[in-house]
Design an enzyme around this catalytic site. Structure first.
Site, PDB file in Angstrom:
ATOM      1  N   ILE A 139      33.534  46.865  91.879  1.00  0.00           N
ATOM      2  CA  ILE A 139      33.262  45.586  92.566  1.00  0.00           C
ATOM      3  C   ILE A 139      31.359  45.439  93.323  1.00  0.00           C
ATOM      4  O   ILE A 139      30.800  44.916  94.006  1.00  0.00           O
ATOM      5  CB  ILE A 139      33.643  45.438  94.345  1.00  0.00           C
ATOM      6  CG1 ILE A 139      34.040  47.172  94.832  1.00  0.00           C
ATOM      7  CG2 ILE A 139      35.052  44.797  93.635  1.00  0.00           C
ATOM      8  CD1 ILE A 139      34.461  47.210  96.108  1.00  0.00           C
ATOM      9  N   VAL A 173      27.728  47.995  91.643  1.00  0.00           N
ATOM     10  CA  VAL A 173      26.880  49.031  90.346  1.00  0.00           C
ATOM     11  C   VAL A 173      25.461  49.034  91.124  1.00  0.00           C
ATOM     12  O   VAL A 173      24.458  48.678  91.676  1.00  0.00           O
ATOM     13  CB  VAL A 173      26.113  48.700  88.871  1.00  0.00           C
ATOM     14  CG1 VAL A 173      26.434  49.780  88.094  1.00  0.00           C
ATOM     15  CG2 VAL A 173      27.475  47.155  88.255  1.00  0.00           C
ATOM     16  N   GLY A 174      25.363  50.724  90.766  1.00  0.00           N
ATOM     17  CA  GLY A 174      24.124  50.649  91.524  1.00  0.00           C
ATOM     18  C   GLY A 174      23.691  52.273  90.853  1.00  0.00           C
ATOM     19  O   GLY A 174      24.462  52.303  89.773  1.00  0.00           O
ATOM     20  N   PHE A 192      23.639  54.644  91.280  1.00  0.00           N
ATOM     21  CA  PHE A 192      24.314  56.645  91.016  1.00  0.00           C
ATOM     22  C   PHE A 192      25.667  55.892  90.133  1.00  0.00           C
ATOM     23  O   PHE A 192      26.267  56.808  89.743  1.00  0.00           O
ATOM     24  CB  PHE A 192      25.015  55.936  92.979  1.00  0.00           C
ATOM     25  CG  PHE A 192      25.904  58.196  93.119  1.00  0.00           C
ATOM     26  CD1 PHE A 192      25.428  59.133  92.119  1.00  0.00           C
ATOM     27  CD2 PHE A 192      25.788  58.299  93.993  1.00  0.00           C
ATOM     28  CE1 PHE A 192      25.632  60.094  92.238  1.00  0.00           C
ATOM     29  CE2 PHE A 192      26.145  58.985  94.636  1.00  0.00           C
ATOM     30  CZ  PHE A 192      26.486  60.007  93.143  1.00  0.00           C
ATOM     31  N   GLY A 193      25.287  55.377  90.079  1.00  0.00           N
ATOM     32  CA  GLY A 193      27.311  54.507  89.428  1.00  0.00           C
ATOM     33  C   GLY A 193      27.836  53.452  89.777  1.00  0.00           C
ATOM     34  O   GLY A 193      27.409  52.498  90.383  1.00  0.00           O
ATOM     35  N   ASP A 209      17.962  55.704 105.785  1.00  0.00           N
ATOM     36  CA  ASP A 209      18.752  54.359 105.203  1.00  0.00           C
ATOM     37  C   ASP A 209      18.871  52.662 105.985  1.00  0.00           C
ATOM     38  O   ASP A 209      19.617  52.719 104.587  1.00  0.00           O
ATOM     39  CB  ASP A 209      19.198  54.550 103.551  1.00  0.00           C
ATOM     40  CG  ASP A 209      18.088  53.801 102.668  1.00  0.00           C
ATOM     41  OD1 ASP A 209      17.774  52.860 102.652  1.00  0.00           O
ATOM     42  OD2 ASP A 209      19.020  53.829 101.342  1.00  0.00           O
TER      43      ASP A 209
END
Ligand SMILES: *[C@@H]1O[C@H](CO)[C@@H](O)[C@H](O)[C@H]1NC(C)=O
Ligand SMILES: *[C@@H]1O[C@H](CO)[C@@H](O)[C@H](O)[C@H]1NC(C)=O
Ligand SMILES: *[C@@H]1O[C@H](CO)[C@@H](O)[C@H](O)[C@H]1NC(C)=O
Ligand SMILES: *[C@@H]1O[C@H](CO)[C@@H](O)[C@H](O)[C@H]1NC(C)=O
Ligand SMILES: *[C@@H]1O[C@H](CO)[C@@H](O)[C@H](O)[C@H]1NC(C)=O
Ligand SMILES: *[C@@H]1O[C@H](CO)[C@@H](O)[C@H](O)[C@H]1NC(C)=O
Ligand SMILES: *[C@@H]1O[C@H](CO)[C@@H](O)[C@H](O)[C@H]1NC(C)=O
Ligand SMILES: *[C@@H]1O[C@H](CO)[C@@H](O)[C@H](O)[C@H]1NC(C)=O
Ligand SMILES: *[C@@H]1O[C@H](CO)[C@@H](O)[C@H](O)[C@H]1NC(C)=O
Length: 723
Positions: free
Chosen positions: A538, A540-541, A543-544, A656
């Site tokens: 769902i 993706v970034g 980091f994974g 952030d």
């Protein structure tokens, strides 16, 4: 006759075991509806309530069906006593010449065979109506809190017992309930009659002011703030009075927030009784800061939402730990724009440095003025005496509602946010981004806010609306690069500067964290995600990937799996577990558990069915947000952040905040996510945390960027930039 009396006495003794004990305790702490009582998360012992119920009462005990993640402790909230007819508790008083602090705890969750949403009831204590037609359900909804605590100050009565009666009208209400009761023998807090603000004659001739007798008046606590300081939990209160003192920053009006300072000197009570407030209250304060020319043209103002048609006692706590002679810091005090006192010089009044004092005023709040149900507390530097520093000071503030003596009533209406929302709409012609109707045509008539707000919440909302209304310009277009639905913003890799290495299985989790969240092995995670099936991805970034998964048969979760080549390392993984496992709040994403197995670093979160705020704010969004939803998301996210800043044991700065980090669950409840960059913030002697600058460009507070100093305000800046 006589034997009947004996039977009565016998019964009385059976139901009133206090008589068996020699001494009545100074405080009763009751976990209502529990069989055995227990200890809460602060280590306080709560006892069962049944022995204080009057004989023959019709009650049932019930267990709450769900535990809200924001509950700091399941005791006293997870059990309730439900009253099926009028019922009286009879509490023995430790000292019948002492006042009583009475606290009532309500957790309006679902209970078997009890309709919480139709539970309206009254509470009468010692002849005073504390609550009438009260709905804990509506109040909690208004405050966007899981539970409600009400505190009352009852002056001494000559009776050895305090009767507390729960009552309701069966034709209109499903019944009454309560989760916890505290009865504390208190010192005499109010020993002199304060001046009524606005009653001074012409030219503020204070000698002719009217005073209000309060020594025998019942009161309800509305606000209790440690100004310029942090949350003080009940267990850190003075003299075992178990009061909570909250941070004041949500109540400050306008841009002039002043500066919060931690005193440098040792503070002792001197002649002030220690029960007045804990020393931490006097050890932190808010002032205007170092710029005389700015100060003289400014006010420092706090605004509080209250019930109309009552009088309120406003208690100021002061302690000047800086000034060493008179006429250095001198200021005027206004309440609701009327002069309460001129030329307050704490050094001169206490005759020494670092000496605490308090001062009370009474103000009448009617529904006739323009801002009918607010209390404005304003401080302004005095010009007349030409003090050395043009500055003001405040250490603590308490506001109590006074019962009207003729009716012995403290009950106000069930709060609603609608009136306030309407008012802000009219006054500020509000049309900030988050509230615009999707086709960019703000339409005031479509705003229907149900729900309700009282006390604390309302001002929070006002503050949020204010920020949103005046700061929408700051956002830098195009700064938000993330597009995917991410439960945790792994796309923050653009700004993450991690030195730490990759997963090497070197994760160390504190026992605290380990006990608050669940450990999964890799097999369980594979099972939940159908062996990391791509159809479950769902988000993706950098980091994974983030997968949708199902655990325990039917619980939907979001599973964040570290990419083995990711930069985000063990440290950030650990930070998230440590932070999130300690934080439980309705408006923060809950960490369910983690998996560290076979070189994998995986976090398991609550599933957020509606994705990120971002995808609902910008063009091409699938779902049209109603105004109410937008407002609730805005308020919810603000509450989540506020909790991070002030509600937890440590101040936590998110660092952030952005629209992809505000998530929305199936019921449109906003939750703040991604604490991988969080820092535990300002400690005792500094107002900031020096740190490597992190965060996402366009949302970054310029002051933080320039000075590399982090305060909660950096998050507020980012928050404003979201809308
Ligand atoms: C009872 O309370 C009064 C007023 O607070 C106090 O002066 C007195 O010492 C107390 N007596 C006992 C036995 O605690
Ligand atoms: C509770 O009462 C309300 C209003 O009568 C009703 O709409 C709701 O369905 C009831 N809930 C339950 C669980 O019975
Ligand atoms: C409290 O209630 C009991 C029982 O109803 C009654 O006997 C007693 O007089 C009441 N006490 C006070 C102070 O009202
Ligand atoms: C509460 O008191 C304990 C013990 O004195 C102290 O360690 C802790 O820091 C205090 N907590 C706060 C929030 O002041
Ligand atoms: C604390 O005391 C030191 C030394 O007296 C002084 O330099 C410093 O400015 C003081 N800080 C505050 C916040 O008052
Ligand atoms: C105080 O004055 C300000 C403007 O100066 C006004 O907006 C506000 O409504 C006033 N507050 C009260 C409680 O009267
Ligand atoms: C400060 O507040 C007082 C009382 O409400 C008001 O009369 C005065 O105009 C205010 N001053 C400024 C600079 O806002
Ligand atoms: C103000 O209060 C009075 C007395 O309680 C009431 O009669 C009146 O309707 C109220 N006015 C408004 C506008 O709420
Ligand atoms: C009780 O409170 C509800 C919700 O605020 C309100 O709709 C209702 O009119 C009130 N009933 C009475 C009798 O005051």
């Amino acid at each position: 006759m006589k034997s009947k009396f004996h039977i009565f006495l016998l019964l009385f003794c059976i139901f009133n075991p206090i008589h068996a004990a020699d001494k009545i305790p100074k405080s009763l702490t009751l976990n209502c509806g529990s069989a055995n009582g227990g200890e809460d998360s602060d280590g306080r012992t709560w006892e069962p309530d049944d022995k204080y119920l009057s004989p023959g009462s019709k009650t049932v005990i019930a267990k709450a069906e769900t535990q809200d993640p924001s509950l700091s402790s399941d005791i006293p909230y997870m059990t309730a006593r439900i009253f099926q007819s009028e019922t009286t508790y009879q509490f023995p008083l430790h000292n019948s010449t002492s006042p009583t602090l009475l606290r009532l705890h309500f957790y309006p969750n679902s209970y078997p065979n009890f309709n919480i949403s139709t539970s309206y009831f009254s509470v009468i204590a010692g002849g005073v109506t504390l609550l009438q037609n009260f709905s804990a359900y509506l109040a909690a909804e208004a405050l966007s809190q899981a539970y409600i605590v009400k505190e009352y100050y009852l002056p001494p009565s000559e009776f050895p017992n305090l009767n507390v009666t729960f009552n309701f009208e069966p034709q209109r209400s499903s019944g009454a309930f309560v989760n916890g009761i505290e009865v504390i023998s208190a010192p005499i807090f109010f020993d002199e009659d304060p001046v009524l603000v606005g009653s001074a004659g012409p030219a503020n001739d204070f000698d002719s002011s009217t005073t209000v007798p309060v020594t025998t008046t019942s009161m309800e606590l509305m606000y209790r703030l440690n100004v310029g300081g942090q949350f003080i939990p009940p267990t850190n209160d003075s003299d075992g009075l178990m009061r909570s003192w909250y941070d004041d920053s949500l109540y400050i009006y306008g841009a002039g927030q002043g500066v919060a300072v931690q005193a440098n000197t040792t503070i002792g009570y001197k002649s002030l009784p220690s029960y007045t407030a804990p020393l931490d209250v006097y050890g932190s304060y808010r002032s205007m800061g170092a710029f005389k020319d700015v100060n003289i043209n400014s006010n420092l103002t706090w605004i509080f939402q209250v019930d109309p048609n009552f009088m309120y006692l406003v208690r100021f706590h002061w302690c000047d730990s800086e000034m060493t002679k008179p006429n250095q810091r001198v200021f005027d005090v206004f309440v609701n724009n009327k002069t309460a006192a001129n030329e307050i010089d704490i050094f001169a009044m206490t005759n020494s440095i670092s000496t605490p004092m308090k001062k009370d005023f009474v103000v009448r709040v009617s529904n006739k003025t323009s801002d009918d149900a607010q209390i404005w507390v304003t401080l302004h530097p005095t010009d007349d005496t030409k003090p050395e520093f043009f500055d003001v000071l405040l250490n603590g503030l308490e506001i109590f509602k006074l019962s009207d003596n003729t009716k012995s009533n403290l009950a106000g209406p069930n709060p609603t946010i609608s009136d306030m929302m309407k008012k802000y709409q009219e006054e500020h012609k509000l049309a900030p981004k988050a509230f615009e109707t999707p086709n960019n045509q703000p339409n005031a008539s479509t705003i229907v806010i149900t729900g309700a707000a009282g006390g604390a919440a309302a001002v929070g909302i006002a503050a949020v609306i204010f920020l949103v209304a005046y700061n929408k310009q700051k956002r830098v277009p195009g700064a938000d690069s993330g597009t995917s639905w991410l439960p945790i913003s792994w796309n923050s890799n653009s700004t993450t500067t991690t030195k730490s290495g990759k997963s090497q299985g070197g994760v160390t989790i504190s026992s605290d964290a380990a006990s608050n969240c669940r450990y999964f092995n890799l097999a369980e995670i594979k099972n939940a995600t159908k062996n990391f099936d791509e159809s479950n991805v769902i988000g993706v970034g950098g980091f994974g990937k983030v997968y949708k998964g199902v655990i325990d048969g039917d619980t939907k979760v979001a599973i964040k799996r570290s990419n083995p080549s990711s930069e985000q390392g063990v440290n950030e993984f650990q930070t998230e577990i440590e932070m999130l496992s300690r934080l439980r709040h309705r408006h923060l994403v809950s960490l369910i558990g983690f998996c560290e197995d076979n070189g994998e670093m995986i976090l398991v979160y609550d599933y957020m069915g509606k994705g990120t705020l971002r995808e609902h704010l910008y063009k091409g969004n699938k779902i049209t947000l109603s105004w109410k939803q937008r407002l609730e998301i805005c308020i919810g996210a603000a509450r989540g952040l506020h909790y991070l800043h002030t509600g937890a044991k440590y101040t936590i700065i998110h660092r952030d905040v952005k629209t992809t980090n505000i998530l929305v669950d199936d019921k449109w409840v906003a939750k703040v996510s991604d604490f991988g960059l969080s820092k535990t913030g300002p400690n005792m002697n500094k107002g900031h945390v020096s740190t490597v600058v992190k965060g996402s460009f366009g949302y970054l507070d310029p002051e933080y960027f320039r000075r590399q100093q982090l305060t909660e305000k950096s998050d507020v800046y980012s928050f404003e930039s979201c809308f």
